[in-house]
Scaffold this motif. Structure first.
Motif, mmCIF file in Angstrom:
data_model
loop_
_atom_site.group_PDB
_atom_site.id
_atom_site.type_symbol
_atom_site.label_atom_id
_atom_site.label_comp_id
_atom_site.label_asym_id
_atom_site.label_seq_id
_atom_site.Cartn_x
_atom_site.Cartn_y
_atom_site.Cartn_z
ATOM 1 N N ILE A 1 0.711 -1.231 0.065
ATOM 2 C CA ILE A 1 0.033 -0.063 -0.061
ATOM 3 C C ILE A 1 0.884 1.353 -0.076
ATOM 4 C CG2 ILE A 1 -1.831 1.310 1.246
ATOM 5 C CD1 ILE A 1 -2.883 -1.504 2.071
ATOM 6 N N ALA A 2 1.885 1.336 0.674
ATOM 7 C CA ALA A 2 2.930 2.395 0.741
ATOM 8 C C ALA A 2 3.303 2.823 -0.964
ATOM 9 C CB ALA A 2 3.952 2.376 1.564
ATOM 10 N N LEU A 3 3.671 1.666 -1.563
ATOM 11 C CA LEU A 3 4.144 1.661 -2.754
ATOM 12 C C LEU A 3 3.144 2.294 -3.957
ATOM 13 C CD1 LEU A 3 6.396 1.258 -5.021
ATOM 14 C CD2 LEU A 3 5.498 -1.157 -5.196
ATOM 15 N N VAL A 4 1.630 1.850 -3.572
ATOM 16 C CA VAL A 4 0.735 2.314 -4.378
ATOM 17 C C VAL A 4 0.459 3.711 -3.817
ATOM 18 C CG1 VAL A 4 -1.821 2.240 -4.580
ATOM 19 C CG2 VAL A 4 -0.344 0.012 -4.538
ATOM 20 N N HIS A 5 0.468 4.214 -2.556
ATOM 21 C CA HIS A 5 0.385 5.442 -2.419
ATOM 22 C C HIS A 5 1.518 6.399 -3.044
ATOM 23 C CE1 HIS A 5 1.228 8.962 0.177
ATOM 24 N NE2 HIS A 5 0.120 9.313 0.041
ATOM 25 N N ARG A 6 2.604 6.003 -3.172
ATOM 26 C CA ARG A 6 3.716 6.615 -3.650
ATOM 27 C C ARG A 6 3.490 6.831 -5.237
ATOM 28 N NH1 ARG A 6 9.473 4.528 -4.702
ATOM 29 N NH2 ARG A 6 8.184 2.738 -4.542
ATOM 30 N N TRP A 7 2.870 6.016 -5.795
ATOM 31 C CA TRP A 7 2.668 5.885 -7.378
ATOM 32 C C TRP A 7 1.475 6.876 -7.569
ATOM 33 C CZ3 TRP A 7 2.194 -0.144 -8.229
ATOM 34 C CH2 TRP A 7 3.452 -0.647 -8.291
ATOM 35 N N LEU A 8 0.553 6.650 -6.981
ATOM 36 C CA LEU A 8 -0.800 7.488 -7.175
ATOM 37 C C LEU A 8 -0.361 9.050 -6.757
ATOM 38 C CD1 LEU A 8 -3.482 5.241 -6.137
ATOM 39 C CD2 LEU A 8 -2.607 5.405 -8.184
ATOM 40 N N SER A 9 0.208 9.346 -5.525
ATOM 41 C CA SER A 9 0.212 10.582 -5.148
ATOM 42 C C SER A 9 1.319 11.260 -5.542
ATOM 43 C CB SER A 9 0.554 10.625 -3.586
ATOM 44 O OG SER A 9 1.529 10.008 -3.178
ATOM 45 N N THR A 10 2.353 10.648 -6.422
ATOM 46 C CA THR A 10 3.528 11.600 -6.923
ATOM 47 C C THR A 10 3.505 11.332 -8.508
ATOM 48 O OG1 THR A 10 5.046 9.631 -6.657
ATOM 49 C CG2 THR A 10 4.886 11.204 -4.799
ATOM 50 N N ASP A 11 2.851 10.453 -8.932
ATOM 51 C CA ASP A 11 3.112 10.094 -10.495
ATOM 52 C C ASP A 11 1.988 10.061 -11.288
ATOM 53 O OD1 ASP A 11 4.794 9.767 -12.720
ATOM 54 O OD2 ASP A 11 4.557 7.679 -12.638
ATOM 55 N N ALA A 12 0.682 9.732 -10.681
ATOM 56 C CA ALA A 12 -0.807 9.665 -11.468
ATOM 57 C C ALA A 12 -1.356 11.127 -11.501
ATOM 58 C CB ALA A 12 -1.400 8.601 -10.649
ATOM 59 N N PHE A 13 -1.314 11.687 -12.784
ATOM 60 C CA PHE A 13 -1.871 12.752 -12.408
ATOM 61 C C PHE A 13 -3.193 13.083 -12.085
ATOM 62 C CE2 PHE A 13 -3.350 10.946 -16.493
ATOM 63 C CZ PHE A 13 -4.956 11.203 -16.450
ATOM 64 N N LEU B 1 -1.939 9.380 2.157
ATOM 65 C CA LEU B 1 -1.905 7.669 2.620
ATOM 66 C C LEU B 1 -3.367 7.109 3.052
ATOM 67 C CD1 LEU B 1 -0.416 5.039 2.739
ATOM 68 C CD2 LEU B 1 0.515 6.042 4.961
ATOM 69 N N GLY B 2 -3.949 8.193 3.908
ATOM 70 C CA GLY B 2 -5.190 7.299 4.409
ATOM 71 C C GLY B 2 -6.130 7.222 3.400
ATOM 72 N N PRO C 1 8.624 -11.038 -11.942
ATOM 73 C CA PRO C 1 9.246 -12.591 -11.614
ATOM 74 C C PRO C 1 10.000 -12.877 -10.186
ATOM 75 C CG PRO C 1 9.483 -12.159 -13.746
ATOM 76 C CD PRO C 1 9.161 -10.726 -13.243
ATOM 77 N N ALA C 2 10.327 -11.882 -9.693
ATOM 78 C CA ALA C 2 11.043 -11.503 -8.441
ATOM 79 C C ALA C 2 10.162 -11.378 -7.209
ATOM 80 C CB ALA C 2 12.329 -10.542 -8.385
ATOM 81 N N GLY C 3 8.772 -11.015 -7.625
ATOM 82 C CA GLY C 3 8.022 -10.806 -6.387
ATOM 83 C C GLY C 3 7.559 -9.598 -6.373
ATOM 84 N N ALA C 4 8.296 -8.633 -6.886
ATOM 85 C CA ALA C 4 7.896 -7.054 -6.415
ATOM 86 C C ALA C 4 6.732 -6.725 -7.188
ATOM 87 C CB ALA C 4 9.251 -6.396 -7.040
ATOM 88 N N GLN C 5 6.008 -5.735 -6.672
ATOM 89 C CA GLN C 5 4.709 -5.270 -7.335
ATOM 90 C C GLN C 5 5.224 -4.240 -8.213
ATOM 91 O OE1 GLN C 5 1.581 -3.950 -4.427
ATOM 92 N NE2 GLN C 5 0.557 -2.926 -6.181
ATOM 93 N N VAL C 6 4.495 -4.318 -9.382
ATOM 94 C CA VAL C 6 4.809 -3.551 -10.424
ATOM 95 C C VAL C 6 3.624 -2.748 -11.227
ATOM 96 C CG1 VAL C 6 7.059 -4.983 -10.957
ATOM 97 C CG2 VAL C 6 4.878 -5.334 -12.219
ATOM 98 N N ALA C 7 2.370 -3.212 -10.605
ATOM 99 C CA ALA C 7 1.261 -2.505 -11.229
ATOM 100 C C ALA C 7 0.293 -2.632 -10.227
ATOM 101 C CB ALA C 7 0.777 -3.266 -12.568
ATOM 102 N N TYR C 8 -0.972 -1.817 -10.506
ATOM 103 C CA TYR C 8 -1.891 -2.006 -9.781
ATOM 104 C C TYR C 8 -3.185 -1.236 -10.488
ATOM 105 C CZ TYR C 8 -5.104 -0.509 -5.919
ATOM 106 O OH TYR C 8 -6.330 -0.419 -4.888
ATOM 107 N N ALA C 9 -4.268 -1.744 -9.830
ATOM 108 C CA ALA C 9 -5.776 -1.513 -10.249
ATOM 109 C C ALA C 9 -6.531 -1.787 -9.434
ATOM 110 C CB ALA C 9 -6.037 -1.868 -11.714
ATOM 111 N N ARG C 10 -7.852 -0.969 -9.240
ATOM 112 C CA ARG C 10 -8.802 -1.234 -8.147
ATOM 113 C C ARG C 10 -10.282 -0.945 -8.714
ATOM 114 N NH1 ARG C 10 -11.202 2.995 -4.969
ATOM 115 N NH2 ARG C 10 -10.286 4.980 -5.673
ATOM 116 N N VAL C 11 -11.207 -1.805 -8.432
ATOM 117 C CA VAL C 11 -12.413 -1.839 -8.827
ATOM 118 C C VAL C 11 -13.438 -1.469 -7.729
ATOM 119 C CG1 VAL C 11 -14.514 -2.921 -9.962
ATOM 120 C CG2 VAL C 11 -12.103 -3.332 -10.780
ATOM 121 N N VAL C 12 -14.292 -0.394 -7.996
ATOM 122 C CA VAL C 12 -15.483 -0.124 -6.986
ATOM 123 C C VAL C 12 -16.626 -0.713 -7.452
ATOM 124 C CG1 VAL C 12 -16.580 1.880 -5.797
ATOM 125 C CG2 VAL C 12 -14.155 2.107 -6.386
ATOM 126 N N THR C 13 -17.294 -1.429 -6.870
ATOM 127 C CA THR C 13 -18.659 -2.082 -7.130
ATOM 128 C C THR C 13 -19.433 -2.334 -6.239
ATOM 129 O OG1 THR C 13 -19.296 -3.883 -8.700
ATOM 130 C CG2 THR C 13 -17.481 -4.559 -7.272
#
Length: 142
Positions: A20-32, A39-40, A57-69
């Protein structure tokens, strides 16, 4: 749910694997669309959504998406993000197709998303432009 590609990437919906910390960094600093998101807010949005993540392949998270439904009539695909070093490998399309397939049993009337420049990614998963955009409205705050 977990899927693997021949090149070693894995797609998973397991919430306990999310960085979640990585997702927060991606979204809050790089996603327009989410610059400055707290973070909250990210933590709550993850908690209240269906989450999809791709791991290298090493197990590091490299992408994210979410669905509200509501899992009955409607879904919104949002916060789709692929780390820059992993773009151009079809991961965004793979996630969009996985979302489509994951939601199929619910027989939802509408699955929407908004995109500025990734129409080609989503069209490969079956998304099309809204047929009657004049029928849609938005209540926008801030």
């Amino acid at each position: 749910m977990s899927q693997h590609r021949q090149d070693g990437y894995e797609l998973s919906t397991a919430p306990e694997r999310l960085d979640i910390a990585l997702v927060h960094r991606w979204l809050s600093t790089d996603a327009f669309w989410a610059l400055g998101r707290s973070l909250g807010t990210v933590e709550q949005s993850v908690r209240d959504s269906l989450n999809f993540a791709v791991y290298d392949p090493a197990g590091a998270q490299v992408a994210y998406a979410r669905v509200v439904t509501d899992r009955a009539t409607f879904a919104w695909l949002c916060d789709v993000y692929v780390a820059p070093a992993h773009r151009g490998k079809g991961l965004g399309t793979w996630m969009a197709c996985a979302v489509r397939d994951h939601l199929a049993p619910y027989r939802l009337k509408r699955v929407l998303l908004a995109t500025l420049d990734a129409h080609g990614v989503y069209s490969k998963a079956g998304f099309v432009s809204v047929p009657n955009p004049e029928q849609f409205m938005i209540l926008q705050r801030g």
